[in-house]
Design an enzyme around this catalytic site. Structure first.
Site, mmCIF file in Angstrom:
data_model
loop_
_atom_site.group_PDB
_atom_site.id
_atom_site.type_symbol
_atom_site.label_atom_id
_atom_site.label_comp_id
_atom_site.label_asym_id
_atom_site.label_seq_id
_atom_site.Cartn_x
_atom_site.Cartn_y
_atom_site.Cartn_z
ATOM 1 N N GLY A 176 38.644 33.667 17.655
ATOM 2 C CA GLY A 176 38.821 33.459 16.222
ATOM 3 C C GLY A 176 39.822 32.379 15.857
ATOM 4 O O GLY A 176 40.333 32.355 14.729
ATOM 5 N N GLY A 197 35.555 28.551 20.456
ATOM 6 C CA GLY A 197 34.160 28.621 20.870
ATOM 7 C C GLY A 197 33.230 28.352 19.703
ATOM 8 O O GLY A 197 32.831 27.211 19.448
ATOM 9 N N GLY A 222 37.380 34.450 35.557
ATOM 10 C CA GLY A 222 37.789 35.805 35.931
ATOM 11 C C GLY A 222 37.656 36.764 34.762
ATOM 12 O O GLY A 222 38.262 37.839 34.777
ATOM 13 N N ALA A 223 36.859 36.377 33.737
ATOM 14 C CA ALA A 223 36.816 37.129 32.478
ATOM 15 C C ALA A 223 35.437 37.723 32.215
ATOM 16 O O ALA A 223 34.487 37.542 32.979
ATOM 17 C CB ALA A 223 37.190 36.191 31.329
ATOM 18 N N GLN A 283 34.445 25.145 34.435
ATOM 19 C CA GLN A 283 34.561 26.584 34.688
ATOM 20 C C GLN A 283 33.618 26.975 35.825
ATOM 21 O O GLN A 283 32.409 26.740 35.767
ATOM 22 C CB GLN A 283 34.229 27.414 33.448
ATOM 23 C CG GLN A 283 34.519 28.900 33.709
ATOM 24 C CD GLN A 283 34.206 29.816 32.548
ATOM 25 O OE1 GLN A 283 33.067 29.906 32.118
ATOM 26 N NE2 GLN A 283 35.215 30.511 32.044
ATOM 27 N N THR A 334 28.199 28.849 27.674
ATOM 28 C CA THR A 334 26.916 28.762 28.370
ATOM 29 C C THR A 334 25.835 28.298 27.412
ATOM 30 O O THR A 334 25.678 28.864 26.333
ATOM 31 C CB THR A 334 26.588 30.154 28.939
ATOM 32 O OG1 THR A 334 27.502 30.401 29.999
ATOM 33 C CG2 THR A 334 25.164 30.249 29.432
ATOM 34 N N PRO A 367 34.800 27.623 27.083
ATOM 35 C CA PRO A 367 33.576 27.507 27.878
ATOM 36 C C PRO A 367 32.419 28.205 27.177
ATOM 37 O O PRO A 367 32.570 29.326 26.710
ATOM 38 C CB PRO A 367 33.945 28.226 29.184
ATOM 39 C CG PRO A 367 35.106 29.107 28.844
ATOM 40 C CD PRO A 367 35.836 28.420 27.737
ATOM 41 N N TYR A 378 32.175 39.372 34.521
ATOM 42 C CA TYR A 378 31.483 38.768 35.666
ATOM 43 C C TYR A 378 32.222 39.100 36.968
ATOM 44 O O TYR A 378 33.191 39.860 36.961
ATOM 45 C CB TYR A 378 31.299 37.265 35.413
ATOM 46 C CG TYR A 378 30.385 37.048 34.224
ATOM 47 C CD1 TYR A 378 29.018 37.273 34.334
ATOM 48 C CD2 TYR A 378 30.891 36.703 32.968
ATOM 49 C CE1 TYR A 378 28.171 37.147 33.231
ATOM 50 C CE2 TYR A 378 30.059 36.572 31.856
ATOM 51 C CZ TYR A 378 28.694 36.801 32.005
ATOM 52 O OH TYR A 378 27.857 36.694 30.916
HETATM 53 C C1 LIG Z 1 27.075 30.591 23.201
HETATM 54 C C2 LIG Z 1 28.298 31.112 23.917
HETATM 55 C C3 LIG Z 1 28.373 30.990 25.293
HETATM 56 C C4 LIG Z 1 29.518 31.441 25.997
HETATM 57 N N1 LIG Z 1 29.606 31.227 27.344
HETATM 58 C C5 LIG Z 1 30.764 31.477 27.986
HETATM 59 C C6 LIG Z 1 30.958 31.045 29.338
HETATM 60 O O1 LIG Z 1 30.106 30.391 29.960
HETATM 61 N N2 LIG Z 1 32.155 31.346 29.932
HETATM 62 C C7 LIG Z 1 33.140 32.042 29.272
HETATM 63 O O2 LIG Z 1 34.206 32.289 29.838
HETATM 64 N N3 LIG Z 1 32.986 32.438 27.983
HETATM 65 C C8 LIG Z 1 31.844 32.137 27.325
HETATM 66 N N4 LIG Z 1 31.724 32.454 25.990
HETATM 67 C C9 LIG Z 1 32.860 33.080 25.279
HETATM 68 C C10 LIG Z 1 33.662 31.992 24.549
HETATM 69 O O3 LIG Z 1 34.292 31.116 25.486
HETATM 70 C C11 LIG Z 1 34.766 32.621 23.664
HETATM 71 O O4 LIG Z 1 35.630 33.384 24.466
HETATM 72 C C12 LIG Z 1 34.206 33.498 22.544
HETATM 73 O O5 LIG Z 1 33.184 32.820 21.833
HETATM 74 C C13 LIG Z 1 35.327 33.886 21.556
HETATM 75 O O6 LIG Z 1 35.951 32.722 21.037
HETATM 76 P P1 LIG Z 1 35.616 32.181 19.540
HETATM 77 O O7 LIG Z 1 36.050 33.241 18.587
HETATM 78 O O8 LIG Z 1 36.411 30.917 19.396
HETATM 79 O O9 LIG Z 1 34.133 31.935 19.463
HETATM 80 C C14 LIG Z 1 30.581 32.048 25.287
HETATM 81 C C15 LIG Z 1 30.474 32.183 23.891
HETATM 82 C C16 LIG Z 1 29.377 31.710 23.215
HETATM 83 C C17 LIG Z 1 29.340 31.818 21.695
#
Ligand SMILES: Cc1cc2nc3c(=O)[nH]c(=O)nc-3n(C[C@H](O)[C@H](O)[C@H](O)COP(=O)(O)O)c2cc1C
Length: 377
Positions: A310, A332, A185-186, A109, A33, A31, A189
């Site tokens: 990662g 992400g 739930g993470a 989500q 934002t 997810p 928030y």
């Molecule tokens: C631009 C951006 C927006 C994010 N928005 C959310 C969100 O709306 N909900 C959520 O649970 N995590 C959000 N995250 C966290 C990501 O889901 C993810 O847990 C985090 O980037 C680590 O994973 P990665 O290493 O694959 O980037 C966001 C991350 C980024 C980069």
């Protein structure tokens, strides 16, 4: 290349099931934002193109950005999408149709920002478990600056309104064509504020020991499950770290984690998604003796578990899946840089590097478009 880590034999490319949902592979879009909805929370055609690109790029599962659930305290940022009206649901329907046409599954989500709201068109004050000043500062990439105010401590009626918002939103998400919902739930928030000892100082049944602090999360899952029935996917995302605290760990090694996971399985969760906000999986998931928090979640619940943090390191993802630490991985930043990551993996093409400039000065779709134009991608 047809190597276990970089080609079509990669374990992430095998099909998977979450409850009754079949997935083409084990790669999920995390997810994210993007603060790109209309001011009234209605998703836009640009968002449809954005989500469709991940489905067309081969991801088996997409999880939407955190979407607000009521017209009281839930909204976290201006231009965040909502799911609080028939108009919102109708606009989301146009997106779920595009995603399904490309063969992916789509989970929404559901998010309540609680004390970490930094933009709410419905009111100026915030609410959380207790009137504790949040750590850290608002996030500029979602339009915030300065410190958060101390929230109002939620009354039992406020809690009931929040749970009811999640239930109604899940029903609207199903009407909009989503295959499931994920309770956020993470990351610090509202639901995580209840789980966390230093933000939840309540002396009622929603506070105290971890069995009380997990009660809101479990009630939300159980209430949604009771309304949507057994067929609809109802997942939950948890994390130890938070957007405003990368160092936090659940106390007691795996002790508290086991209580949290068991309560959510008992409540009827379809899957657990463990995030690694601000850190990567290797750092946040490690427990003593080579065990991991995601592996523990699998053992305790027998449910599918999604590991995060990662996982664009595809050798790492292969190890996590093959060694039994998780059933799926969510990506992400790696997905932002590579909406076609699964196709690249299948064809043995290396993924592009993520450039954080694509989210500057704010994480909007418009800024990513400008970045792509400048980078000629
Ligand atoms: C631009 C951006 C927006 C994010 N928005 C959310 C969100 O709306 N909900 C959520 O649970 N995590 C959000 N995250 C966290 C990501 O889901 C993810 O847990 C985090 O980037 C680590 O994973 P990665 O290493 O694959 O980037 C966001 C991350 C980024 C980069």
């Amino acid at each position: 290349m047809n190597d276990i880590r970089t080609g079509s034999g990669h374990p992430a490319l095998r099909p998977e099931r979450i409850g009754r949902l079949t997935l083409a592979n084990r790669l999920a879009v995390a997810p994210m934002t993007r603060v790109s909805a209309a001011p009234d929370g209605t998703p836009t055609p640009e968002m449809a193109d954005y989500y469709a690109a991940y489905a067309e790029g081969g991801f088996g599962l997409l999880i939407s950005e955190g979407t607000y659930t009521d017209t009281v305290y839930s909204q976290g940022y201006l231009n965040q999408p909502g799911i609080v009206s028939g108009e919102h649901a109708e606009a989301w329907r146009r997106i779920t149709e595009r995603v399904h046409a490309a063969g992916a599954r789509f989970v929404m989500q559901l998010m309540h920002a609680g004390a970490l709201s930094q933009g709410n068109r419905y009111r100026d004050d915030t609410a959380g478990p207790s009137a504790v000043l949040p750590r850290g500062e608002k996030m500029p990439e979602y339009g915030g600056s300065g410190t958060w105010p101390a929230p109002k401590a939620m009354t039992p009626a406020d809690i009931e309104t929040a749970v009811d918002g999640f239930v109604r939103s899940a029903v609207r998400a199903r009407q909009a064509g989503f295959d499931g919902v994920e309770v956020h739930g993470a990351n610090g928030y509202l639901v995580d504020q209840f789980l966390t000892d230093y933000t939840n100082l309540r002396d009622d049944s929603y506070g105290g020991p971890v069995s009380g602090r997990v009660r809101l999360a479990a009630e939300m899952v159980a209430a949604i499950r009771a309304e949507v029935g057994a067929d609809f996917c109802v997942g939950i995302r948890l994390s130890q770290t938070k957007v405003n605290d990368f160092a936090h760990r659940w106390p007691g090694g795996g002790h508290d984690a086991k209580i949290i996971f068991a309560a959510l399985a008992e409540a009827g969760a379809s899957y657990l998604h463990i995030a690694s906000e601000g850190r990567d999986w290797i750092e946040t998931a490690r427990l003593d003796g080579g065990a991991t928090i995601t592996g523990l979640a699998r053992q305790v619940t027998g449910l599918p578990v999604i590991a995060n943090g990662g996982m664009h390191d595809l050798a790492r993802a292969a190890q996590v899946l093959s060694d039994g630490h998780a059933d799926l991985v969510s990506v992400g930043r790696g997905a932002l840089a590579n909406p076609d990551l699964p196709r690249r993996l299948g064809e043995g093409r290396p993924p592009a590097e993520f450039d954080h400039m694509m989210l500057q000065p704010m994480a909007t779709l418009g800024n990513a478009r400008l970045w792509r134009q400048a980078a000629r991608i």
